[in-house]
Design an enzyme around this catalytic site. Structure first.
Site, PDB file in Angstrom:
ATOM      1  N   CYS A  73       0.850  -1.189   0.000  1.00 48.93           N
ATOM      2  CA  CYS A  73       0.000   0.000   0.000  1.00 48.93           C
ATOM      3  C   CYS A  73       0.888   1.243   0.000  1.00 48.93           C
ATOM      4  O   CYS A  73       1.834   1.338   0.783  1.00 48.93           O
ATOM      5  CB  CYS A  73      -0.890  -0.063   1.233  1.00 48.93           C
ATOM      6  SG  CYS A  73      -1.383   1.492   1.934  1.00 48.93           S
ATOM      7  N   GLU A  74       0.604   2.162  -0.891  1.00 43.98           N
ATOM      8  CA  GLU A  74       1.442   3.365  -0.985  1.00 43.98           C
ATOM      9  C   GLU A  74       1.230   4.329   0.175  1.00 43.98           C
ATOM     10  O   GLU A  74       2.033   5.236   0.378  1.00 43.98           O
ATOM     11  CB  GLU A  74       1.217   4.084  -2.317  1.00 43.98           C
ATOM     12  CG  GLU A  74      -0.140   4.709  -2.484  1.00 43.98           C
ATOM     13  CD  GLU A  74      -0.344   5.324  -3.861  1.00 43.98           C
ATOM     14  OE1 GLU A  74      -1.085   6.314  -3.938  1.00 43.98           O
ATOM     15  OE2 GLU A  74       0.216   4.825  -4.856  1.00 43.98           O
ATOM     16  N   HIS A  75       0.166   4.137   0.942  1.00 40.68           N
ATOM     17  CA  HIS A  75      -0.103   5.044   2.061  1.00 40.68           C
ATOM     18  C   HIS A  75       0.650   4.654   3.331  1.00 40.68           C
ATOM     19  O   HIS A  75       1.095   5.523   4.074  1.00 40.68           O
ATOM     20  CB  HIS A  75      -1.605   5.098   2.359  1.00 40.68           C
ATOM     21  CG  HIS A  75      -2.405   5.585   1.198  1.00 40.68           C
ATOM     22  ND1 HIS A  75      -3.558   4.961   0.774  1.00 40.68           N
ATOM     23  CD2 HIS A  75      -2.206   6.621   0.351  1.00 40.68           C
ATOM     24  CE1 HIS A  75      -4.033   5.603  -0.276  1.00 40.68           C
ATOM     25  NE2 HIS A  75      -3.236   6.610  -0.555  1.00 40.68           N
ATOM     26  N   HIS A  76       0.760   3.341   3.594  1.00 37.39           N
ATOM     27  CA  HIS A  76       1.391   2.881   4.836  1.00 37.39           C
ATOM     28  C   HIS A  76       2.583   1.962   4.593  1.00 37.39           C
ATOM     29  O   HIS A  76       3.247   1.550   5.530  1.00 37.39           O
ATOM     30  CB  HIS A  76       0.368   2.136   5.705  1.00 37.39           C
ATOM     31  CG  HIS A  76      -0.844   2.951   5.999  1.00 37.39           C
ATOM     32  ND1 HIS A  76      -2.023   2.801   5.295  1.00 37.39           N
ATOM     33  CD2 HIS A  76      -1.058   3.939   6.891  1.00 37.39           C
ATOM     34  CE1 HIS A  76      -2.916   3.664   5.753  1.00 37.39           C
ATOM     35  NE2 HIS A  76      -2.360   4.370   6.715  1.00 37.39           N
ATOM     36  N   GLN A 114      -4.939  -0.427  -4.641  1.00 42.57           N
ATOM     37  CA  GLN A 114      -5.544  -1.507  -5.418  1.00 42.57           C
ATOM     38  C   GLN A 114      -6.350  -0.980  -6.603  1.00 42.57           C
ATOM     39  O   GLN A 114      -6.362  -1.593  -7.674  1.00 42.57           O
ATOM     40  CB  GLN A 114      -6.421  -2.361  -4.502  1.00 42.57           C
ATOM     41  CG  GLN A 114      -7.013  -3.572  -5.182  1.00 42.57           C
ATOM     42  CD  GLN A 114      -7.762  -4.452  -4.213  1.00 42.57           C
ATOM     43  OE1 GLN A 114      -7.388  -4.570  -3.055  1.00 42.57           O
ATOM     44  NE2 GLN A 114      -8.831  -5.076  -4.677  1.00 42.57           N
ATOM     45  N   HIS A 142      -5.968  -6.134   3.045  1.00 42.88           N
ATOM     46  CA  HIS A 142      -4.997  -5.066   3.264  1.00 42.88           C
ATOM     47  C   HIS A 142      -4.549  -5.045   4.717  1.00 42.88           C
ATOM     48  O   HIS A 142      -5.357  -4.853   5.623  1.00 42.88           O
ATOM     49  CB  HIS A 142      -5.621  -3.719   2.885  1.00 42.88           C
ATOM     50  CG  HIS A 142      -5.835  -3.580   1.417  1.00 42.88           C
ATOM     51  ND1 HIS A 142      -5.115  -2.697   0.651  1.00 42.88           N
ATOM     52  CD2 HIS A 142      -6.664  -4.234   0.559  1.00 42.88           C
ATOM     53  CE1 HIS A 142      -5.499  -2.802  -0.612  1.00 42.88           C
ATOM     54  NE2 HIS A 142      -6.440  -3.727  -0.693  1.00 42.88           N
ATOM     55  N   CYS A 144      -2.910  -2.816   6.161  1.00 41.36           N
ATOM     56  CA  CYS A 144      -3.088  -1.489   6.761  1.00 41.36           C
ATOM     57  C   CYS A 144      -4.459  -1.358   7.418  1.00 41.36           C
ATOM     58  O   CYS A 144      -4.631  -0.548   8.329  1.00 41.36           O
ATOM     59  CB  CYS A 144      -2.875  -0.381   5.732  1.00 41.36           C
ATOM     60  SG  CYS A 144      -3.964  -0.447   4.313  1.00 41.36           S
TER      61      CYS A 144
END
Length: 181
Positions: A73-76, A114, A142, A144
């Site tokens: 995941c690019e956020h976490h 995703q 996920h 996250c």
């Protein structure tokens, strides 16, 4: 500063003793693992397909389902793990079977969400094959959402992208969706 040095700094910032036995090689291993998990940045669609496109009179749906995928995941920067179902309607050309899975892997091995991953796979298959339609569905869990935040252990995100006849023709879309059940 190298990736290994940055992992050393992260561990120290977390309050760890980076000289303790269990952590001595951790920054090196973590850097190597991250480079592996993000190796999709070093690949191109042309390299992955490697000319494995073949003439075919088949115009019926071609589908590869249950393709395992692992991404971050690019956020976490936490993993999401799932499976992709990819189908297309050939328009004179079919793609080598393993190449569909390799396309999935190339895009999954990048920092991602995703929703974008699903679209990138669909557009790549369309671009390479010239298919009259492409459908992609991804189902993934996920970390996250499971390990932090709302901590929902049984949640699955499902995303889909339909291009060409998969978007405009209800029967084609229905056939695809029924085949992945």
């Amino acid at each position: 500063m190298s990736l290994e040095q940055q992992y050393t700094a992260i561990l120290a910032q977390l309050g760890e003793d980076v000289s303790r036995e269990g952590l001595v090689d951790t920054p090196k291993r973590a850097a190597k693992a991250m480079q592996y998990l993000c190796r999709g940045y070093q690949q191109t669609l042309e390299e992955v397909v490697n000319g494995a496109l073949f003439s075919s009179d088949n115009s019926e749906m071609v589908m590869v389902k249950n393709i395992e995928l692992y991404s971050l995941c690019e956020h976490h920067m936490l993993p999401f793990i799932g499976k992709a179902h990819v189908a297309y309607l050939p328009n004179g050309k079919v793609l080598g079977l393993s190449k569909v899975a390799r396309i999935v892997d190339m895009f999954a091995r990048r920092l991602q969400i995703q929703e974008n991953l699903t679209r990138q796979i669909a557009e790549a298959v369309e671009q390479v094959t010239g298919a009259s339609g492409v459908g992609v569905v991804i189902e993934a869990q996920h970390m996250c959402m499971m390990m932090r935040g709302v901590e929902k252990q049984n949640s699955t995100l499902v995303t889909s992208v339909m291009l060409g006849h998969f978007r405009s023709n209800t029967a084609t879309r229905s056939e695809f969706l029924s085949l992945i059940k």
